[in-house]
Design a protein around this motif. Sequence first.
Motif, PDB file in Angstrom:
ATOM      1  N   VAL A 157       4.307   4.359  -4.832  1.00  0.00           N
ATOM      2  CA  VAL A 157       5.237   3.238  -4.937  1.00  0.00           C
ATOM      3  C   VAL A 157       5.642   3.037  -6.398  1.00  0.00           C
ATOM      4  O   VAL A 157       4.795   2.960  -7.293  1.00  0.00           O
ATOM      5  CB  VAL A 157       4.602   1.946  -4.384  1.00  0.00           C
ATOM      6  CG1 VAL A 157       5.555   0.757  -4.573  1.00  0.00           C
ATOM      7  CG2 VAL A 157       4.241   2.118  -2.911  1.00  0.00           C
ATOM      8  N   LEU A 158       6.950   2.943  -6.647  1.00  0.00           N
ATOM      9  CA  LEU A 158       7.465   2.733  -7.997  1.00  0.00           C
ATOM     10  C   LEU A 158       7.333   1.255  -8.365  1.00  0.00           C
ATOM     11  O   LEU A 158       7.649   0.371  -7.564  1.00  0.00           O
ATOM     12  CB  LEU A 158       8.933   3.152  -8.068  1.00  0.00           C
ATOM     13  CG  LEU A 158       9.253   4.609  -7.687  1.00  0.00           C
ATOM     14  CD1 LEU A 158      10.756   4.827  -7.685  1.00  0.00           C
ATOM     15  CD2 LEU A 158       8.566   5.575  -8.651  1.00  0.00           C
TER      16      LEU A 158
ATOM     17  N   ASN B 137      22.562   0.664  -5.689  1.00  0.00           N
ATOM     18  CA  ASN B 137      22.107   1.904  -5.049  1.00  0.00           C
ATOM     19  C   ASN B 137      22.196   1.731  -3.525  1.00  0.00           C
ATOM     20  O   ASN B 137      21.434   0.954  -2.946  1.00  0.00           O
ATOM     21  CB  ASN B 137      20.664   2.207  -5.466  1.00  0.00           C
ATOM     22  CG  ASN B 137      20.174   3.557  -4.972  1.00  0.00           C
ATOM     23  OD1 ASN B 137      20.671   4.082  -3.971  1.00  0.00           O
ATOM     24  ND2 ASN B 137      19.181   4.118  -5.641  1.00  0.00           N
ATOM     25  N   PRO B 138      23.090   2.461  -2.860  1.00  0.00           N
ATOM     26  CA  PRO B 138      23.266   2.305  -1.408  1.00  0.00           C
ATOM     27  C   PRO B 138      22.051   2.730  -0.588  1.00  0.00           C
ATOM     28  O   PRO B 138      21.960   2.404   0.603  1.00  0.00           O
ATOM     29  CB  PRO B 138      24.473   3.206  -1.106  1.00  0.00           C
ATOM     30  CG  PRO B 138      24.498   4.208  -2.222  1.00  0.00           C
ATOM     31  CD  PRO B 138      24.006   3.477  -3.428  1.00  0.00           C
ATOM     32  N   ASN B 139      21.114   3.430  -1.214  1.00  0.00           N
ATOM     33  CA  ASN B 139      19.902   3.857  -0.509  1.00  0.00           C
ATOM     34  C   ASN B 139      18.826   2.768  -0.457  1.00  0.00           C
ATOM     35  O   ASN B 139      17.819   2.926   0.221  1.00  0.00           O
ATOM     36  CB  ASN B 139      19.305   5.094  -1.195  1.00  0.00           C
ATOM     37  CG  ASN B 139      20.173   6.318  -1.024  1.00  0.00           C
ATOM     38  OD1 ASN B 139      20.610   6.624   0.084  1.00  0.00           O
ATOM     39  ND2 ASN B 139      20.445   7.029  -2.120  1.00  0.00           N
TER      40      ASN B 139
ATOM     41  N   SER C  22      15.339   2.261  -9.759  1.00  0.00           N
ATOM     42  CA  SER C  22      16.399   2.432  -8.761  1.00  0.00           C
ATOM     43  C   SER C  22      17.041   3.820  -8.875  1.00  0.00           C
ATOM     44  O   SER C  22      17.351   4.458  -7.868  1.00  0.00           O
ATOM     45  CB  SER C  22      17.464   1.349  -8.934  1.00  0.00           C
ATOM     46  OG  SER C  22      18.553   1.561  -8.061  1.00  0.00           O
ATOM     47  N   ASP C  23      17.223   4.275 -10.099  1.00  0.00           N
ATOM     48  CA  ASP C  23      17.852   5.578 -10.324  1.00  0.00           C
ATOM     49  C   ASP C  23      17.000   6.740  -9.813  1.00  0.00           C
ATOM     50  O   ASP C  23      17.489   7.858  -9.651  1.00  0.00           O
ATOM     51  CB  ASP C  23      18.137   5.776 -11.820  1.00  0.00           C
ATOM     52  CG  ASP C  23      19.305   4.924 -12.302  1.00  0.00           C
ATOM     53  OD1 ASP C  23      20.043   4.397 -11.452  1.00  0.00           O
ATOM     54  OD2 ASP C  23      19.464   4.788 -13.540  1.00  0.00           O
ATOM     55  N   GLN C  24      15.715   6.485  -9.559  1.00  0.00           N
ATOM     56  CA  GLN C  24      14.831   7.534  -9.055  1.00  0.00           C
ATOM     57  C   GLN C  24      14.806   7.587  -7.522  1.00  0.00           C
ATOM     58  O   GLN C  24      14.179   8.456  -6.936  1.00  0.00           O
ATOM     59  CB  GLN C  24      13.411   7.293  -9.574  1.00  0.00           C
ATOM     60  CG  GLN C  24      13.307   7.329 -11.097  1.00  0.00           C
ATOM     61  CD  GLN C  24      11.915   6.988 -11.588  1.00  0.00           C
ATOM     62  OE1 GLN C  24      10.910   7.474 -11.047  1.00  0.00           O
ATOM     63  NE2 GLN C  24      11.814   6.153 -12.616  1.00  0.00           N
ATOM     64  N   ILE C  25      15.511   6.648  -6.884  1.00  0.00           N
ATOM     65  CA  ILE C  25      15.515   6.554  -5.420  1.00  0.00           C
ATOM     66  C   ILE C  25      16.754   7.238  -4.862  1.00  0.00           C
ATOM     67  O   ILE C  25      17.884   6.803  -5.118  1.00  0.00           O
ATOM     68  CB  ILE C  25      15.450   5.078  -4.979  1.00  0.00           C
ATOM     69  CG1 ILE C  25      14.118   4.467  -5.426  1.00  0.00           C
ATOM     70  CG2 ILE C  25      15.624   4.959  -3.462  1.00  0.00           C
ATOM     71  CD1 ILE C  25      14.014   2.969  -5.196  1.00  0.00           C
TER      72      ILE C  25
ATOM     73  N   PRO D 275       5.016  -2.000   5.522  1.00  0.00           N
ATOM     74  CA  PRO D 275       4.103  -1.013   4.940  1.00  0.00           C
ATOM     75  C   PRO D 275       4.793   0.173   4.276  1.00  0.00           C
ATOM     76  O   PRO D 275       4.152   0.911   3.525  1.00  0.00           O
ATOM     77  CB  PRO D 275       3.267  -0.554   6.147  1.00  0.00           C
ATOM     78  CG  PRO D 275       4.088  -0.888   7.339  1.00  0.00           C
ATOM     79  CD  PRO D 275       4.853  -2.113   6.990  1.00  0.00           C
ATOM     80  N   ASP D 276       6.096   0.349   4.524  1.00  0.00           N
ATOM     81  CA  ASP D 276       6.810   1.493   3.954  1.00  0.00           C
ATOM     82  C   ASP D 276       7.651   1.122   2.735  1.00  0.00           C
ATOM     83  O   ASP D 276       8.581   1.847   2.365  1.00  0.00           O
ATOM     84  CB  ASP D 276       7.696   2.150   5.012  1.00  0.00           C
ATOM     85  CG  ASP D 276       8.632   1.167   5.699  1.00  0.00           C
ATOM     86  OD1 ASP D 276       8.431  -0.051   5.549  1.00  0.00           O
ATOM     87  OD2 ASP D 276       9.565   1.629   6.395  1.00  0.00           O
ATOM     88  N   ILE D 277       7.333   0.003   2.064  1.00  0.00           N
ATOM     89  CA  ILE D 277       8.020  -0.338   0.821  1.00  0.00           C
ATOM     90  C   ILE D 277       7.793   0.783  -0.195  1.00  0.00           C
ATOM     91  O   ILE D 277       6.677   1.264  -0.374  1.00  0.00           O
ATOM     92  CB  ILE D 277       7.496  -1.682   0.262  1.00  0.00           C
ATOM     93  CG1 ILE D 277       7.993  -2.844   1.129  1.00  0.00           C
ATOM     94  CG2 ILE D 277       7.942  -1.889  -1.187  1.00  0.00           C
ATOM     95  CD1 ILE D 277       7.419  -4.191   0.730  1.00  0.00           C
TER      96      ILE D 277
END
Length: 327
Positions: A262-263, A204-206, A169-172, A234-236
């Motif tokens: 994808v993480l 994470n609000p994003n 999450s911290d990488q997003i 498809p955009d996960i």
Amino acid sequence: MKRVLICVFVLIALSLTGCSKEIINSADPSRSHSQQTADSSNGNKKNIALVMKTLTNPFFIEMEKGARQAENELGINLIVKTGAKETSIEQQIAVVGELINSKVDAIVISPGSSTDLIPVLKKAYDANIPIVNIDNRLDPTFLKSTGLDIPFISVDNEEGAYKSAKYISDQITKLTKVAIVEGIRNANNAEQRKKGAIKAFGENPNIQIVAMETANWKIDEAYDITSSMFTQYPDIGAVFCANDMMALGTIQYLNEFNLNHVLVAGFDDLAEARAAITKGTMQVTINQQADIQGYSGVKFAFEMLNGKKQPQETIIDVKLVTKSSIN
């Protein structure tokens, strides 16, 4: 003619190989390769049974290793029983029934279900067989209603999942859709891991969680669930998996469709997961020290047989495993 004879011999060899494999697969799945039976008591040694979900998941192989260490140190006779797979709840119930009938001295159990095993464990309890619950917690409310007092040893599954999901999450840093691949939904550890992941992603609000589906701890089901999720979304950009077996199924799908951006976060610290982290196809997993859980469970049971009252809950620390920590 010579070619015909060669073909015949090859077919016979393949046939025999297939037969051999069938015999192996049809062996009693509730027995481990190193298991001893309760009725073959070794002198005056105490017979303590370790009942696990399966041995198809390396996590439980590590758990048995820890229990075997306790066996050697304490001089007891360890009886290892498992189901064929992690969803073999009825098989676990039958195993506990057999252990009661064979008058085992104590039972250490990692239950496949937090509720379904309680009635048969009540029978063991009433037969004065001490019980220790490890890994997946038996439902406290149900336990209380049946008058059971069973010590519990495990990790804080919510905390471990929170740490795992938070790492990715911290990488997003931009709007991203994420998914959660859950464990068995009536298992306490699965619910706690889902709760921890939701909490981490929610900070994470994003992040938008668009899908949450169970793969029942299985690698093949995780592959299918991941396929279904990505077909719909498809955009996960990230996936939290409640154990490493499911994470490996997810990674298999991502690799096949070149979705390596994808993480992926997991839970269990399997060797295959570490290899994926080193390779970069997975970002993080959680070491919940399965060997210590197995060791502690057997030690607790042995001490209970000698009259020691154990604490109601014992929490073992989790460890975050990332590429940097592996290196």
